[in-house]
Write an enzyme that holds these catalytic residues in place. Structure first.
Site, PDB file in Angstrom:
ATOM      1  N   GLU A   1      -2.875 -12.468  -4.013  1.00 18.05           N
ATOM      2  CA  GLU A   1      -4.314 -12.382  -4.262  1.00 18.05           C
ATOM      3  C   GLU A   1      -4.695 -10.914  -4.294  1.00 18.05           C
ATOM      4  OE1 GLU A   1      -4.575 -14.540  -0.950  1.00 18.05           O
ATOM      5  OE2 GLU A   1      -4.464 -16.444  -2.009  1.00 18.05           O
ATOM      6  N   ALA A   7       0.840  -1.209   0.000  1.00 17.67           N
ATOM      7  CA  ALA A   7       0.000   0.000   0.000  1.00 17.67           C
ATOM      8  C   ALA A   7       0.865   1.246   0.000  1.00 17.67           C
ATOM      9  CB  ALA A   7      -0.918   0.006   1.219  1.00 17.67           C
ATOM     10  N   TYR A  59       0.675  -5.141 -11.111  1.00 17.86           N
ATOM     11  CA  TYR A  59       1.211  -6.506 -11.095  1.00 17.86           C
ATOM     12  C   TYR A  59       1.423  -7.044 -12.524  1.00 17.86           C
ATOM     13  CZ  TYR A  59       0.096  -6.394  -6.115  1.00 17.86           C
ATOM     14  OH  TYR A  59       0.041  -6.054  -4.792  1.00 17.86           O
ATOM     15  N   ASN A  76      -9.921  -4.430  -8.277  1.00 23.11           N
ATOM     16  CA  ASN A  76      -8.788  -3.526  -7.998  1.00 23.11           C
ATOM     17  C   ASN A  76      -7.911  -3.400  -9.244  1.00 23.11           C
ATOM     18  OD1 ASN A  76      -6.646  -2.074  -7.008  1.00 23.11           O
ATOM     19  ND2 ASN A  76      -6.395  -3.288  -5.133  1.00 23.11           N
TER      20      ASN A  76
END
Ligand SMILES: CC(C)(COP(=O)(O)OP(=O)(O)OC[C@H]1O[C@@H](n2cnc3c(N)ncnc32)[C@H](O)[C@@H]1OP(=O)(O)O)[C@@H](O)C(=O)NCCC(=O)NCCS
Length: 180
Positions: A119, A86, A131, A124
């Protein structure tokens, strides 16, 4: 591009410390609808031998330092699992997340990881985009995985942590995120 509340001069990635916990937990609460319990990051630091907890710290132009991003990887056998990542909402989209992720993956590879998994919420898109840029591909789905809204989890993996990829990670890790 978002603009930071306070201008920063440079970004530094390092292992998390106990003294970071307040800032780390604040970022976690600002970033997730299901934040980790307050004891969780302390457990990662103090007890979990498989954990790679790192932060990105910025040097402000007024000389202060501020933790603005956090990541925890678990290195289990030959697998690096991204448990959380984050960036403080005011400092997103400036290359800090990718710098932190690149450094953490390099550290996991140095400790023996040969593949990486995670995961992510099906909705999102920001994280999935990050990713995908890091070579992760969709490997499966866990239906109704998240307890708050029963959203599916998408499982993503990268099985190709070869030397070419490590060179690419190093170049990302060495990039200096530039606010303007
Ligand atoms: C996902 C997150 C960590 C990205 O951090 P960040 O510092 O903003 O990301 P970066 O600036 O390093 O972005 C690198 C690349 O990722 C992709 N990306 C990042 N945020 C994106 C967004 N909102 N939309 C689309 N692509 C995005 C882009 O390809 C971006 O490169 P670009 O800016 O040159 O286009 C951040 O949005 C965040 O903290 N989100 C909330 C917590 C979360 O969802 N964590 C992931 C849990 S699995």
């Amino acid at each position: 591009m978002n603009h930071p509340l306070v201008p920063f001069a440079s970004v530094f990635v390092r292992y998390m410390r106990l003294s970071d916990l307040e800032q780390v937990q604040a970022i976690d609460h600002m970033s997730f609808t299901l934040p980790w319990p307050n004891s969780a990051f302390q457990y990662e630091l103090m007890q979990n031998k498989d954990s790679i907890p790192m932060v990105a710290e910025i040097n402000l132009t007024n000389g202060e330092k501020l933790v603005v991003a956090t990541v925890v990887l678990w290195k289990i056998m030959d697998e690096a699992h991204i448990a959380t990542l984050a960036v403080h909402p005011d400092y997103r989209r400036q290359g800090i997340g990718q710098k932190l992720l690149a450094k953490a993956l390099l550290e996991a590879i140095r400790k023996g990881a040969r593949l990486a998994t995670l995961e992510v919420r099906a909705g999102n898109e920001a994280a999935q985009s990050l990713y995908r840029r890091f070579g992760f591909e969709v490997a499966g789905r866990r239906p109704r995985y998240y307890k708050d809204n029963h959203e599916d989890a998408v499982i993503m993996t990268n099985k190709n942590l070869d030397t070419f990829y490590q060179d690419w990670l190093t170049s990302i890790a060495e990039e200096d995120p530039n606010p303007d």
